[in-house]
Design an enzyme around this catalytic site. Structure first.
Site, short mmCIF file in Angstrom:
data_model
loop_
_atom_site.label_atom_id
_atom_site.label_comp_id
_atom_site.label_asym_id
_atom_site.label_seq_id
_atom_site.Cartn_x
_atom_site.Cartn_y
_atom_site.Cartn_z
N GLY A 73 0.80 -1.22 0.00
CA GLY A 73 0.00 0.00 0.00
C GLY A 73 0.83 1.26 0.00
O GLY A 73 0.53 2.22 -0.71
N ARG A 74 1.89 1.30 0.79
CA ARG A 74 2.70 2.52 0.88
C ARG A 74 3.59 2.72 -0.35
O ARG A 74 4.29 3.73 -0.43
CB ARG A 74 3.52 2.50 2.17
CG ARG A 74 4.43 1.29 2.33
CD ARG A 74 4.96 1.22 3.77
NE ARG A 74 5.78 0.06 4.05
CZ ARG A 74 5.30 -1.15 4.35
NH1 ARG A 74 4.00 -1.35 4.36
NH2 ARG A 74 6.12 -2.15 4.63
N GLU A 81 6.43 2.34 8.99
CA GLU A 81 5.74 1.07 8.74
C GLU A 81 6.70 0.05 8.16
O GLU A 81 6.56 -1.16 8.40
CB GLU A 81 4.54 1.28 7.81
CG GLU A 81 3.56 0.11 7.79
CD GLU A 81 2.24 0.44 7.12
OE1 GLU A 81 1.33 0.91 7.82
OE2 GLU A 81 2.15 0.27 5.89
#
Length: 563
Positions: free
Chosen positions: A265-266, A351
């Site tokens: 996602g990032r 993250e």
């Protein structure tokens, strides 16, 4: 067997340099800037104000070689399943690859089938973006959309939201808006000024199961239905791989655009997750952003370690964390349009590298990750810079600065604004590095006419220790290609650090536990009797939330809730 510690390997250099001020390092080497700066791929990195010397820098390069950094890089770029805990390849770089570019191991940067599916899906979502911009994809009454709302969270929100603000001068399509927080105020405030009859809604969720995104999507869909009724499907599109769920939600399959498990996602801005941005800036400029990132990818793949910008930035991070023992990293863009860039990097960095277990499941040998935060300069100077200059903890800092601004004010006032901006950026890194001694402060105060008592009373307060590290990243101007380079630079920087720490930068198990617990708490919010298995604090808070009385009300009895 104990894994060798980076801190141990760097401790002698850190101890040797601890008593040497940055003033001294500069005075001893008039060529320090030339030694500790590198310009290529449209960027210049100056790390001469970091507290290290040639010997320490060579030690860092040796550590990169010992960690087989180049082999790890090649494995990522060619699609080996380096995300070992999920059994996946890591191929966000393939989303922006160009034809005819060979990987370090020869051949393509990803399997041919992967490159083809990426190309096909990119053509689909960029064609859709152009049709929205041109009015070919229109509202149910045939009129063009004036606004687009992207509903996502995390990587499905931070990337396109950050980039659309960064590239505001290039946004000539419908206005784009973003809803992420499950707090209903986010949706209410975003939708308040919009006309549902002229709004296209994009639901961004790979699995189409994300609690926050689905909660917001259902509310926004109801908002649309109240205006357009059963024709709501004309106002919806999705970025997902779950066609059954999107169809059930009322989104036609041809309006669903996917991305893949090998794209975290990032790292997904380059995929269909960037659709809102593509609608705002258009296909050509979106491709320019991809090309800028790809140029940095090529540089990362081919440049030697000592002249490789992401490697340099990553080794600076290792030195800060494991050599100097720092824990905080401020990112200060002297570019208002990069206001959301620090938040974007928070997810990318924290993250990815907020891990305490190595790839083999054993505990790490060193402290990993740093607290990443930031705000644009010059605003930051009037908030947390006080601590950065005179606080008891040292904060490492990256300063991002453009040679030129994009978009001029009326009557040519932009030059004055940019000159003052640049002066502040350079002054802050100089002040952090060199500070101002108490004797220099006394001399300045006396020159300014301060009395002897004032000098005695205030000189210590007005002195600055300096010796605080910063790296400056200089670019020409903030356009789509430059933004692509900057994002890719930090993506690869984070990867470099992860290789030296021996951790997996591409999973994020730390976000899962809270999600699981939230699902178990939800029923108890409707019926507090279902909170029996929770801890005393959670039960007490659920009970307080279920009461109608004002929490702030008090009869003055001082009841501590001991019953």
């Amino acid at each position: 067997m104990r894994v060798p510690s980076l801190a141990d390997a760097l401790s002698a250099h850190a101890a040797r340099l601890a008593a040497t001020h940055l003033r001294t390092l500069f005075s001893q080497d008039v060529h320090r800037f030339e030694r500790f700066s590198c310009q290529t791929a449209g960027l210049l990195i100056d790390w001469s104000k970091e507290k290290l010397d040639e010997e320490a820098w060579q030690a860092l390069l040796d550590l990169a070689k010992a960690a087989d950094l180049e082999q790890a890089r090649d494995a990522m770029l060619t699609g080996e399943p380096i995300n070992s805990t999920e059994g996946r390849a890591v191929l966000h770089t393939a989303l922006r690859t160009g034809d005819g570019i060979s990987s370090p191991k020869g051949g393509g940067w990803a399997p041919a089938a992967v490159r083809q599916e990426i190309s096909d899906e990119r053509d689909r979502f960029l064609a859709f973006a152009e049709q929205v911009r041109e009015g070919a994809v229109a509202a149910c009454d045939g009129a063009p959309f004036t606004d687009v709302v992207n509903i996502g969270i995390g990587g499905s929100d931070l990337g396109p939201a950050m980039a659309s603000r960064a590239l505001a001068p290039f946004c000539d399509g419908p206005n784009v808006h973003f809803i992420a927080n499950v707090d209903g105020a986010d949706a209410v405030d975003t939708l308040r000024s919009l006309d549902p009859a002229r709004t296209l809604v994009l639901v961004a969720s790979k699995t189409f199961t994300t609690l926050e995104t689905l909660t917001n999507s259902r509310s926004v869909r109801a908002w649309l239905e109240a205006s357009v009724g059963e024709k709501v499907g004309s106002h919806l599109a999705a970025l997902s791989t779950n066609l059954d769920a999107t169809t059930a939600f009322g989104i036609a399959p041809e309006r669903v655009f996917c991305f893949w498990d090998y794209v975290g996602g990032r790292y997904s801005l380059w995929s269909a997750i960037g659709l809102a941005l593509a609608i705002a800036i258009g296909r050509t400029r979106f491709m320019e952003m991809l090309a800028g990132a790809h140029a940095l990818d090529v540089h990362f793949a081919q440049a030697p370690l000592d002249a490789n910008l992401p490697v340099i930035l990553g080794l600076i991070g290792i030195w800060r964390r494991n050599g100097m023992g720092l824990s905080a990293h401020a990112v200060i863009p002297y570019e208002e349009r990069l206001a959301r860039f620090p938040a974007y990097l928070q997810q990318l960095d924290m993250e990815s590298n907020g891990k305490a277990v190595r790839r083999d499941g054993t505990p790490v040998s060193d402290r990993t990750g740093m607290l990443v935060f930031g705000e644009p300069g010059t605003n930051a100077q009037h908030s947390f810079f006080q601590l950065c200059h005179q606080g008891t903890d040292i904060v490492a800092m990256d300063v991002l600065l453009g040679r030129h601004s994009v978009g001029e004010l009326v009557e040519g006032r932009g030059a004055e604004h940019h000159r003052n901006l640049v002066a502040n950026a350079l002054a802050q890194t100089r002040a952090l590095a060199f500070g101002r001694t108490q004797s220099e402060t006394r001399e300045q105060m006396e020159t300014e006419g301060a009395s002897g008592s004032e000098v005695a009373a205030l000189s210590a307060h007005k002195s600055f220790p300096g010796d605080r590290p910063s790296t400056t990243i200089l670019y020409d101007q903030l356009d789509p290609a430059t933004l692509g380079r900057l994002i890719a630079l930090y993506e690869h920087k984070v990867f470099v650090e992860s290789v030296l720490w021996g951790i997996n930068a591409f999973d994020q198990w730390g976000v899962e536990l809270g999600k699981v617990m939230a699902k178990s708490i939800t029923p108890a919010l409707d019926d507090p009797h279902k909170a029996g298995a929770f801890d005393a604090s959670t039960k007490g808070l659920i009970a307080a939330l279920s009461q109608d009385a004002d929490i702030g009300a008090s009869d003055g009895s001082g009841d501590r809730g001991d019953g």
